[in-house]
Design a protein around this motif. Structure first.
Motif, mmCIF file in Angstrom:
data_model
loop_
_atom_site.group_PDB
_atom_site.id
_atom_site.type_symbol
_atom_site.label_atom_id
_atom_site.label_comp_id
_atom_site.label_asym_id
_atom_site.label_seq_id
_atom_site.Cartn_x
_atom_site.Cartn_y
_atom_site.Cartn_z
ATOM 1 N N ALA A 1 0.841 -1.204 0.000
ATOM 2 C CA ALA A 1 0.000 0.000 0.000
ATOM 3 C C ALA A 1 0.875 1.252 0.000
ATOM 4 C CB ALA A 1 -0.949 -0.010 1.192
ATOM 5 N N ALA A 2 1.890 1.279 0.856
ATOM 6 C CA ALA A 2 2.765 2.448 0.925
ATOM 7 C C ALA A 2 3.615 2.583 -0.344
ATOM 8 C CB ALA A 2 3.656 2.362 2.162
ATOM 9 N N CYS A 3 4.079 1.475 -0.898
ATOM 10 C CA CYS A 3 4.850 1.555 -2.147
ATOM 11 C C CYS A 3 3.973 2.010 -3.312
ATOM 12 C CB CYS A 3 5.516 0.222 -2.461
ATOM 13 S SG CYS A 3 6.978 -0.110 -1.446
ATOM 14 N N ALA A 4 2.687 1.659 -3.287
ATOM 15 C CA ALA A 4 1.782 2.177 -4.326
ATOM 16 C C ALA A 4 1.735 3.701 -4.240
ATOM 17 C CB ALA A 4 0.393 1.576 -4.163
ATOM 18 N N VAL A 5 1.660 4.235 -3.026
ATOM 19 C CA VAL A 5 1.702 5.691 -2.842
ATOM 20 C C VAL A 5 3.052 6.226 -3.316
ATOM 21 C CG1 VAL A 5 1.752 7.547 -1.118
ATOM 22 C CG2 VAL A 5 -0.015 5.767 -0.994
ATOM 23 N N HIS A 6 4.132 5.581 -2.905
ATOM 24 C CA HIS A 6 5.477 6.027 -3.290
ATOM 25 C C HIS A 6 5.606 6.110 -4.808
ATOM 26 C CE1 HIS A 6 10.104 5.428 -2.673
ATOM 27 N NE2 HIS A 6 9.809 6.625 -3.101
ATOM 28 N N SER A 7 5.004 5.185 -5.525
ATOM 29 C CA SER A 7 5.122 5.153 -6.985
ATOM 30 C C SER A 7 4.499 6.371 -7.665
ATOM 31 C CB SER A 7 4.499 3.869 -7.537
ATOM 32 O OG SER A 7 3.089 3.911 -7.441
ATOM 33 N N THR A 8 3.740 7.153 -6.926
ATOM 34 C CA THR A 8 3.095 8.347 -7.497
ATOM 35 C C THR A 8 3.842 9.636 -7.161
ATOM 36 O OG1 THR A 8 1.669 8.777 -5.576
ATOM 37 C CG2 THR A 8 0.815 7.247 -7.262
ATOM 38 N N LEU A 9 4.905 9.543 -6.359
ATOM 39 C CA LEU A 9 5.548 10.751 -5.836
ATOM 40 C C LEU A 9 6.698 11.238 -6.720
ATOM 41 C CD1 LEU A 9 5.630 9.839 -2.039
ATOM 42 C CD2 LEU A 9 3.910 11.164 -3.305
ATOM 43 N N PRO A 10 6.866 12.562 -6.799
ATOM 44 C CA PRO A 10 8.005 13.111 -7.551
ATOM 45 C C PRO A 10 9.307 12.941 -6.772
ATOM 46 C CG PRO A 10 6.706 14.884 -6.585
ATOM 47 C CD PRO A 10 5.983 13.605 -6.287
ATOM 48 N N ALA A 11 10.421 13.168 -7.448
ATOM 49 C CA ALA A 11 11.737 13.091 -6.803
ATOM 50 C C ALA A 11 11.792 14.062 -5.626
ATOM 51 C CB ALA A 11 12.833 13.419 -7.809
ATOM 52 N N GLY A 12 12.449 13.635 -4.554
ATOM 53 C CA GLY A 12 12.633 14.487 -3.389
ATOM 54 C C GLY A 12 11.457 14.527 -2.434
ATOM 55 N N VAL A 13 10.391 13.797 -2.739
ATOM 56 C CA VAL A 13 9.212 13.770 -1.863
ATOM 57 C C VAL A 13 9.145 12.409 -1.204
ATOM 58 C CG1 VAL A 13 6.691 13.943 -1.757
ATOM 59 C CG2 VAL A 13 7.987 15.455 -3.277
ATOM 60 N N GLY A 14 9.026 12.406 0.116
ATOM 61 C CA GLY A 14 8.964 11.160 0.871
ATOM 62 C C GLY A 14 7.575 10.904 1.414
ATOM 63 N N TYR A 15 7.460 9.827 2.152
ATOM 64 C CA TYR A 15 6.164 9.440 2.726
ATOM 65 C C TYR A 15 6.422 8.559 3.943
ATOM 66 C CZ TYR A 15 7.075 4.800 1.043
ATOM 67 O OH TYR A 15 7.654 3.577 0.862
ATOM 68 N N THR A 16 5.412 8.396 4.743
ATOM 69 C CA THR A 16 5.434 7.406 5.817
ATOM 70 C C THR A 16 4.004 6.979 6.092
ATOM 71 O OG1 THR A 16 6.277 6.862 8.014
ATOM 72 C CG2 THR A 16 5.313 9.064 7.742
ATOM 73 N N SER A 17 3.838 5.741 6.464
ATOM 74 C CA SER A 17 2.513 5.239 6.845
ATOM 75 C C SER A 17 2.125 5.886 8.171
ATOM 76 C CB SER A 17 2.528 3.722 7.018
ATOM 77 O OG SER A 17 2.927 3.091 5.836
ATOM 78 N N ILE A 18 0.900 6.372 8.259
ATOM 79 C CA ILE A 18 0.431 6.928 9.537
ATOM 80 C C ILE A 18 -0.738 6.138 10.104
ATOM 81 C CG2 ILE A 18 1.343 9.240 9.193
ATOM 82 C CD1 ILE A 18 -1.440 10.161 8.319
ATOM 83 N N GLU A 19 -1.310 5.260 9.281
ATOM 84 C CA GLU A 19 -2.423 4.442 9.766
ATOM 85 C C GLU A 19 -2.585 3.258 8.831
ATOM 86 O OE1 GLU A 19 -6.782 5.596 11.179
ATOM 87 O OE2 GLU A 19 -6.524 5.834 9.015
ATOM 88 N N ILE A 20 -2.917 2.105 9.394
ATOM 89 C CA ILE A 20 -3.264 0.945 8.576
ATOM 90 C C ILE A 20 -4.333 0.143 9.308
ATOM 91 C CG2 ILE A 20 -1.388 -0.479 9.501
ATOM 92 C CD1 ILE A 20 -1.217 -1.750 6.629
ATOM 93 N N LYS A 21 -5.293 -0.324 8.557
ATOM 94 C CA LYS A 21 -6.321 -1.206 9.089
ATOM 95 C C LYS A 21 -6.266 -2.493 8.282
ATOM 96 C CE LYS A 21 -11.220 -2.119 9.573
ATOM 97 N NZ LYS A 21 -11.101 -3.492 9.110
ATOM 98 N N VAL A 22 -6.085 -3.601 8.977
ATOM 99 C CA VAL A 22 -5.970 -4.899 8.322
ATOM 100 C C VAL A 22 -7.140 -5.777 8.736
ATOM 101 C CG1 VAL A 22 -4.555 -6.977 8.071
ATOM 102 C CG2 VAL A 22 -3.466 -4.735 8.279
#
Length: 178
Positions: free
Chosen positions: A106-127
């Protein structure tokens, strides 16, 4: 009448009843090489470089045996073949491994949409765990973005067995930092 208290200090394990011992060797590479490469690439370029083996996998991937098999904008697929070293006390793959797979895709799917120099972190997950997972069954974890964003992004994922049966699902929220 209450049960007598048992503690680690008083417990007397008997390895003779544990069955044969097993071991697992984990090899990983310097994670800072990968971390240093990330800022200069878009998320899609970064994940594609991992898929193609141009950079070493992150240590967590080596530890649990997961690997990317498909990377597209907003959509990734990883696979994992868990062994019994990730069994919980009731004889099935620990939910933490399944959660790790879901958090990753899920987080890598988000990462795949980001431009260079922009990061991310998971802040919530429901499984949601739907079926037990057994060792020796290759898992396919799929993650996709449901709503991209400049500050917060949302994604979902599922884990399936080789027959296509859904074993677990997740929804996640990622903080976008840039």
């Amino acid at each position: 009448m209450s049960d007598p208290e048992v503690s680690a200090a008083t417990a007397q394990p008997d390895p003779a009843h544990f069955g044969g011992s097993r071991s697992k060797t984990v090899t990983w590479y310097d994670p800072m090489i990968l971390a240093a490469a990330a800022p200069g690439m878009t998320g899609l370029e970064f994940l594609t470089s991992l898929l193609e083996g141009r950079y070493p996998p992150p240590p967590i991937a080596s530890l649990v045996g997961m690997r990317p098999v498909s990377v597209r904008p907003g959509d990734v697929v990883f696979q994992c073949l868990p062994d019994e070293s990730v069994y919980n006390p009731i004889g099935v793959v620990h939910g933490g491994l399944v959660c790790t797979l879901l958090d990753t895709v899920a987080a890598c799917a988000v990462h795949s949409t980001l431009p260079a120099g922009v990061g991310y972190t998971s802040i919530e997950i429901k499984v949601s765990y739907l079926r037990p997972v057994r060792a020796g069954i290759e898992l396919t974890a799929h993650g996709w973005v449901t709503k991209p964003g400049r500050r917060v992004a949302f994604a979902e994922g599922d884990v399936r067995d080789p027959s296509g049966a859904v074993l677990a699902t997740a929804s996640t929220t990622c903080l976008v930092m840039g």
